[in-house]
Design a protein around this motif. Structure first.
Motif, PDB file in Angstrom:
ATOM      1  N   VAL A 163      13.305  -8.119   1.126  1.00 27.11           N
ATOM      2  CA  VAL A 163      12.209  -9.076   1.297  1.00 27.11           C
ATOM      3  C   VAL A 163      10.869  -8.356   1.198  1.00 27.11           C
ATOM      4  N   LEU A 164       9.856  -9.126   0.850  1.00 20.67           N
ATOM      5  CA  LEU A 164       8.456  -8.754   1.044  1.00 20.67           C
ATOM      6  C   LEU A 164       7.921  -9.742   2.059  1.00 20.67           C
ATOM      7  N   ALA A 165       7.526  -9.269   3.232  1.00 25.31           N
ATOM      8  CA  ALA A 165       7.236 -10.196   4.328  1.00 25.31           C
ATOM      9  C   ALA A 165       6.041  -9.715   5.131  1.00 25.31           C
ATOM     10  N   GLY A 166       4.943 -10.478   5.052  1.00 25.25           N
ATOM     11  CA  GLY A 166       3.755 -10.155   5.823  1.00 25.25           C
ATOM     12  C   GLY A 166       2.933  -9.048   5.192  1.00 25.25           C
ATOM     13  N   PHE A 167       1.629  -9.055   5.496  1.00 27.33           N
ATOM     14  CA  PHE A 167       0.740  -8.028   4.964  1.00 27.33           C
ATOM     15  C   PHE A 167       1.006  -6.675   5.626  1.00 27.33           C
ATOM     16  N   ARG A 168       0.785  -5.640   4.855  1.00 26.63           N
ATOM     17  CA  ARG A 168       0.725  -4.306   5.439  1.00 26.63           C
ATOM     18  C   ARG A 168      -0.565  -4.162   6.236  1.00 26.63           C
ATOM     19  N   VAL A 169      -0.607  -3.176   7.107  1.00 29.54           N
ATOM     20  CA  VAL A 169      -1.884  -2.845   7.731  1.00 29.54           C
ATOM     21  C   VAL A 169      -2.782  -2.239   6.657  1.00 29.54           C
ATOM     22  N   ARG A 170      -4.078  -2.286   6.857  1.00 34.11           N
ATOM     23  CA  ARG A 170      -5.013  -1.894   5.798  1.00 34.11           C
ATOM     24  C   ARG A 170      -4.808  -0.448   5.347  1.00 34.11           C
ATOM     25  N   GLU A 171      -4.634   0.452   6.304  1.00 31.21           N
ATOM     26  CA  GLU A 171      -4.484   1.857   5.942  1.00 31.21           C
ATOM     27  C   GLU A 171      -3.232   2.088   5.105  1.00 31.21           C
ATOM     28  N   ALA A 201      -1.769  -0.192   3.160  1.00 33.67           N
ATOM     29  CA  ALA A 201      -1.986  -0.793   1.848  1.00 33.67           C
ATOM     30  C   ALA A 201      -2.816   0.131   0.957  1.00 33.67           C
ATOM     31  N   VAL A 202      -3.834   0.780   1.533  1.00 34.82           N
ATOM     32  CA  VAL A 202      -4.642   1.736   0.760  1.00 34.82           C
ATOM     33  C   VAL A 202      -3.784   2.898   0.282  1.00 34.82           C
ATOM     34  N   ALA A 203      -2.907   3.393   1.162  1.00 38.08           N
ATOM     35  CA  ALA A 203      -2.057   4.518   0.785  1.00 38.08           C
ATOM     36  C   ALA A 203      -1.092   4.137  -0.340  1.00 38.08           C
ATOM     37  N   VAL A 204      -0.552   2.922  -0.303  1.00 35.78           N
ATOM     38  CA  VAL A 204       0.376   2.479  -1.351  1.00 35.78           C
ATOM     39  C   VAL A 204      -0.336   2.389  -2.694  1.00 35.78           C
ATOM     40  N   LEU A 205      -1.522   1.807  -2.716  1.00 39.14           N
ATOM     41  CA  LEU A 205      -2.251   1.653  -3.979  1.00 39.14           C
ATOM     42  C   LEU A 205      -2.776   2.988  -4.491  1.00 39.14           C
ATOM     43  N   ASP A 206      -3.299   3.823  -3.592  1.00 39.48           N
ATOM     44  CA  ASP A 206      -3.805   5.130  -4.029  1.00 39.48           C
ATOM     45  C   ASP A 206      -2.683   6.020  -4.549  1.00 39.48           C
ATOM     46  N   GLY A 207      -1.451   5.802  -4.041  1.00 40.51           N
ATOM     47  CA  GLY A 207      -0.328   6.613  -4.495  1.00 40.51           C
ATOM     48  C   GLY A 207       0.011   6.416  -5.962  1.00 40.51           C
ATOM     49  N   LEU A 208      -0.464   5.314  -6.563  1.00 36.67           N
ATOM     50  CA  LEU A 208      -0.198   5.052  -7.978  1.00 36.67           C
ATOM     51  C   LEU A 208      -1.217   5.720  -8.893  1.00 36.67           C
ATOM     52  N   LEU A 234      -7.238  -0.135  -9.844  1.00 37.04           N
ATOM     53  CA  LEU A 234      -7.009  -0.589  -8.470  1.00 37.04           C
ATOM     54  C   LEU A 234      -8.094  -0.118  -7.502  1.00 37.04           C
ATOM     55  N   ARG A 235      -9.024   0.694  -7.974  1.00 41.21           N
ATOM     56  CA  ARG A 235     -10.046   1.222  -7.062  1.00 41.21           C
ATOM     57  C   ARG A 235     -10.939   0.148  -6.462  1.00 41.21           C
ATOM     58  N   PRO A 236     -11.329  -0.907  -7.202  1.00 38.07           N
ATOM     59  CA  PRO A 236     -12.095  -1.978  -6.538  1.00 38.07           C
ATOM     60  C   PRO A 236     -11.308  -2.660  -5.417  1.00 38.07           C
ATOM     61  N   VAL A 237      -9.992  -2.754  -5.565  1.00 40.34           N
ATOM     62  CA  VAL A 237      -9.176  -3.371  -4.513  1.00 40.34           C
ATOM     63  C   VAL A 237      -9.132  -2.485  -3.280  1.00 40.34           C
ATOM     64  N   THR A 238      -8.914  -1.188  -3.470  1.00 42.05           N
ATOM     65  CA  THR A 238      -8.889  -0.291  -2.317  1.00 42.05           C
ATOM     66  C   THR A 238     -10.262  -0.182  -1.667  1.00 42.05           C
ATOM     67  N   ALA A 239     -11.334  -0.329  -2.462  1.00 43.35           N
ATOM     68  CA  ALA A 239     -12.679  -0.311  -1.871  1.00 43.35           C
ATOM     69  C   ALA A 239     -12.862  -1.503  -0.930  1.00 43.35           C
ATOM     70  N   LEU A 258       2.398  -5.347  -3.741  1.00 40.68           N
ATOM     71  CA  LEU A 258       2.191  -4.051  -3.096  1.00 40.68           C
ATOM     72  C   LEU A 258       1.401  -4.170  -1.805  1.00 40.68           C
ATOM     73  N   LEU A 259       0.739  -5.296  -1.593  1.00 40.90           N
ATOM     74  CA  LEU A 259       0.014  -5.521  -0.340  1.00 40.90           C
ATOM     75  C   LEU A 259       0.938  -6.001   0.774  1.00 40.90           C
ATOM     76  N   LEU A 260       2.178  -6.339   0.447  1.00 40.85           N
ATOM     77  CA  LEU A 260       3.118  -6.876   1.426  1.00 40.85           C
ATOM     78  C   LEU A 260       4.104  -5.797   1.879  1.00 40.85           C
ATOM     79  N   ARG A 261       4.625  -5.989   3.068  1.00 42.88           N
ATOM     80  CA  ARG A 261       5.573  -5.035   3.635  1.00 42.88           C
ATOM     81  C   ARG A 261       6.948  -5.207   2.982  1.00 42.88           C
TER      82      ARG A 261
END
Length: 474
Positions: free
Chosen positions: A141-149, A151-158, A163-168, A239-242
């Protein structure tokens, strides 16, 4: 009692064998079978035969709600069966979706039918749709948002520049609103820039999924979803979801407003009798991004509930937060400002539920065998009391009392055994330790006393002088 005949929903993401095997039919089925419904929702009511007539459960309930549901239930839920049971069998990913709460569903459904709403007809009824999913197989499942930190780590890992405007936004926006802002930035991206970003994210996920790490499972899920929905912006939004994989027997509660997507697995769903779904991606069905963003609650938490086994014959599982287990007693509440606190009652638990005693050198009266030597590490409080008792052992016992060597210290022989005579100091020591445990029951939550009676908490004849009451669960 009536035999209910369920309805099968042939959605494209369904399995061709799970529901057929469950019902004892031939496999594979002629087409995908996604959901088995047992309920009285107008979109798919179960059937039954009564007095030689084939009826729907909806007709039966609406014909005489007081008789079928009970007067109190019928009055509370406007004569409708309040729940819907489904068996969900997913072989392909479901859409990213959210369900409304009661107030949102009523307002949107009324506006939709009067023509005053701005939505696109996503509401099938005026009920909310919280749901509980219990996994029958491993369920992804993908269920609920990740915490902000996170989510930033998941996107920056790519390491994708797009995706930089999203992480900003995730770094600079305030509170949980940052998650909604990031989701809007992904889903509302102009079409001419969207396809290139999605393809680049999928390629980056393919590379990152091969490297062991905490988010490798989420990256791999994006790659698999891309085979079913290439170019869909929901791939980036996922990627924003858990990302979780529920083990069989584990349950997940999805509150209204919680963003989620079920990827694969077989499970039982119990939900309010509603079919209100607002989607944002990973689907060929109707998508309403503005409405989804309006009713999504970024603060909604999606708890995973692990079952507890109740003591007793058979196997009984409880899906609930920890509550007092039958067999433990909670003391009565003390009136404010006056009167002593009620003493917790001691209980004798079955032998298989008792932890190993921390004392050495005496036999367990319930198991009939010697205790293991230091099977579990005692708590600091337990060690202190045990040590204090050993230090005073020579004074508690009579001068003629033989002792048993316990490590480097001499411990008194268990009372009421040959060579031991209970003294007045034995009784006082028991009362002192018992009173101390009653004053601080939370400090004794890891111990159970197998030597106390179930009614009074007093020591049994023949018990050591260092007994305390069984714990109680607040």
């Amino acid at each position: 009692m009536d035999l209910l005949h369920p309805i099968i929903k042939p959605y494209s993401w369904g399995s061709r064998d799970a529901l057929a095997r469950l019902q004892g039919r031939d496999t594979p089925s002629p087409g995908p079978e996604a959901e088995l419904w047992l309920g009285a929702h107008p979109s798919g009511p179960a059937h039954l035969t009564r007095d030689g007539q084939t009826l729907t459960l909806l007709d039966v309930v609406s014909g005489d709600p007081d008789q079928e549901l009970g007067r109190e239930c019928a009055a509370r839920f406007d004569g409708r069966l309040p729940f819907l049971l489904k068996i969900l069998a997913a072989e392909a990913p479901l859409s990213i979706q959210v369900h409304p709460d009661r107030k949102q569903a009523r307002a949107a459904f009324a506006a939709q039918h009067t023509g005053t709403g701005t939505g696109t007809g996503a509401y099938a009824d005026d009920w909310p749709k919280p749901e509980l999913l219990c996994a029958l197989t491993p369920f992804e499942v993908l269920a609920g948002f990740r915490v902000r930190e996170e989510a930033v780590a998941v996107l920056d890992g790519l390491d994708v520049p797009g995706l930089r405007p999203v992480t900003a936004l995730l770094r600079t926006a305030d509170g949980d609103a940052a998650l909604t802002a990031a989701l809007r930035a992904v889903l509302d991206r102009p079409a001419q820039h969207r396809d290139g970003l999605v393809d680049e994210v999928v390629r980056a996920c393919d590379r990152s999924a091969r490297v062991p790490g905490p988010h490798a499972g989420a990256y791999d899920a994006v790659v698999r979803m891309a085979r079913h929905h290439p170019g869909d912006p929901g791939l980036v939004a996922s990627l924003l979801l858990r990302h979780r994989v529920l083990e069989p027997g584990t349950a997940l509660f999805m509150p209204a407003g919680g963003l989620h997507a079920y990827l694969r697995g077989v499970g039982v769903e119990v939900m309010a009798c509603s079919d209100n779904v607002v989607r944002a991606g990973l689907t060929s069905k109707q998508v309403d991004v503005p409405e989804l963003l309006r009713i999504t609650d970024p603060a909604a938490r999606v708890p995973v509930v692990h079952p507890r086994t109740l003591p007793g014959p058979g196997s009984t599982l409880v899906y609930a937060p920890h509550r007092p287990v039958p067999g433990r007693h909670r003391p009565a509440a003390r009136p404010r400002g006056r009167g002593p606190a009620a003493r917790p009652r001691s209980v004798v638990l079955p032998a298989r539920l008792r932890p190993r005693d921390h004392r050495r050198g005496h036999r367990d009266p319930f198991r009939g065998g010697p205790r293991r030597q230091r099977a579990t590490a005692p708590s600091r409080k337990m060690t202190t009391l045990s040590t204090d008792a050993r230090r005073t052992g020579s004074r508690l016992a009579s001068p003629a009392t033989p002792t048993v060597r316990d490590g480097n210290r001499a411990a008194p022989t268990p009372p009421d055994t040959p060579g031991h005579r209970r003294t007045e100091r034995d009784t006082k020591c028991t009362q002192h330790l018992t009173s101390e445990a009653r004053r601080s029951p939370e400090r004794w939550s890891t111990t159970r006393d197998p030597f106390c009676t179930a009614s009074s908490g007093r020591p049994r004849p023949g018990s050591p002088p260092y007994a305390w009451p069984a714990p109680w669960t607040p």
